[in-house]
Design an enzyme around this catalytic site. Structure first.
Site: not given
Ligand SMILES: NC(=O)c1ccc[n+]([C@@H]2O[C@H](COP(=O)([O-])OP(=O)(O)OC[C@H]3O[C@@H](n4cnc5c(N)ncnc54)[C@H](OP(=O)(O)O)[C@@H]3O)[C@@H](O)[C@H]2O)c1
Length: 266
Positions: A140, A153
């Site tokens: 991130s 985080y």
């Molecule tokens: N959205 C942003 O602004 C942003 C910015 C920078 C970085 N990120 C990073 O991008 C990544 C994806 O985030 P997102 O924003 O797309 O959020 P999200 O929609 O909440 O996606 C998170 C994903 O991680 C999976 N997950 C969570 N716990 C897990 C576990 N124990 N085992 C396997 N899968 C797991 C969830 O699936 P299940 O619940 O089905 O397991 C879901 O598919 C993260 O690493 C986040 O830190 C996001």
């Protein structure tokens, strides 16, 4: 270093049930890749597979469970070699000095760092043996500096960037590409409840397109959007006497990838 193409194998994406991971799966499918999709929620993965018959391997797993990850990777590699692995599963919980708890840090370390490490230890040896492959760690912009409201985080995401940097020295020798992926604010379930301005907020498919573009180009640091990533990297390089006053203008909650002050319900 050769960057893999769809003909070289399948792309494995963790956290593929929603948000950036799901968008990454769709972006790869649109570019002719087959996708191996991992997350805990199998119905969401099955729904993706149903939309792209024959193109998706559903490999559900909790990435913090080494045995489950081993089973998932074995299922995938029995069918097709993993040419590209995007380790994206992650979560955010807001914390500050006032509510800081080791237990909250442990929870995020367990998923964001150890979960990624479990996936790495499972997929990397075969890539090293083949002397081919590509790995993307989804960190991130909050990992490029310790940001307000993001004690745990930022700690985990900075750790992922350091992990990718350290691994690169060795993986270069084996012909394997590695990238640290640093998105800014992306519209996903993770940011859905944020109640503060999110500058340069982008759609998940826009973010996925930038990530795939960066991976295809073999870039190490895939940080976007430029309007947020560049000032942050410049600020990071300045003395702390400048860095802290400037960063505090972000406020206590404007951290890329953070959700609401409420703990996530999964
Ligand atoms: N959205 C942003 O602004 C942003 C910015 C920078 C970085 N990120 C990073 O991008 C990544 C994806 O985030 P997102 O924003 O797309 O959020 P999200 O929609 O909440 O996606 C998170 C994903 O991680 C999976 N997950 C969570 N716990 C897990 C576990 N124990 N085992 C396997 N899968 C797991 C969830 O699936 P299940 O619940 O089905 O397991 C879901 O598919 C993260 O690493 C986040 O830190 C996001």
């Amino acid at each position: 270093m050769a960057v893999p193409k769809p003909a070289d194998g399948i792309v494995w994406i963790t956290g593929a049930s929603s948000g950036i991971g799901l968008a990454l799966a769709e972006a790869h499918l649109a570019r002719g890749w087959r996708v191996a999709a991992t997350a805990r929620r199998e119905p969401e993965l099955q729904a993706l597979a149903a939309r792209f018959p024959g193109k998706v391997i559903v490999a559900p797993a909790d990435v913090t469970d080494p045995e489950a990850v081993r089973r998932a990777v074995a299922t995938i590699e029995a069918e097709q070699t993993i040419a590209r692995a995007i380790l994206n599963a992650g979560a955010y919980e807001r914390d500050t000095a006032e509510n800081f708890e080791a237990a909250r840090l442990r929870k995020q370390v367990e998923l964001n760092l150890i979960g990624t490490a479990i996936c790495l230890e499972t997929v990397m040896p075969a890539m090293i043996a083949r002397r081919a492959g590509q790995i993307g760690l989804v960190a991130s912009l909050a990992g490029l500096a310790g940001l307000p409201g993001s004690v745990s985080y930022s700690t985990t995401k900075a750790g992922l960037i350091a992990m990718a940097e350290s691994l690169k020295f060795d993986l270069d020798k084996h012909g394997i590409a590695i990238s640290a992926i640093c998105p800014g604010f992306v519209k996903t379930p993770m940011t859905a409840n944020n109640r503060f301005p999110m500058p340069f907020l982008m759609e998940a498919d826009d973010a996925a397109g930038r990530i795939v573009g960066g991976l295809d180009a073999g870039r190490f640091l895939i940080a976007f959007p430029e309007g947020l990533a560049r000032p942050l990297r410049i600020l990071r390089s300045l003395p702390h006497g400048v860095f802290f006053p400037m960063m505090s203008r972000f406020g206590g909650s404007s951290v890329p990838g953070q959700a609401s002050a409420k703990p996530p319900n999964r």
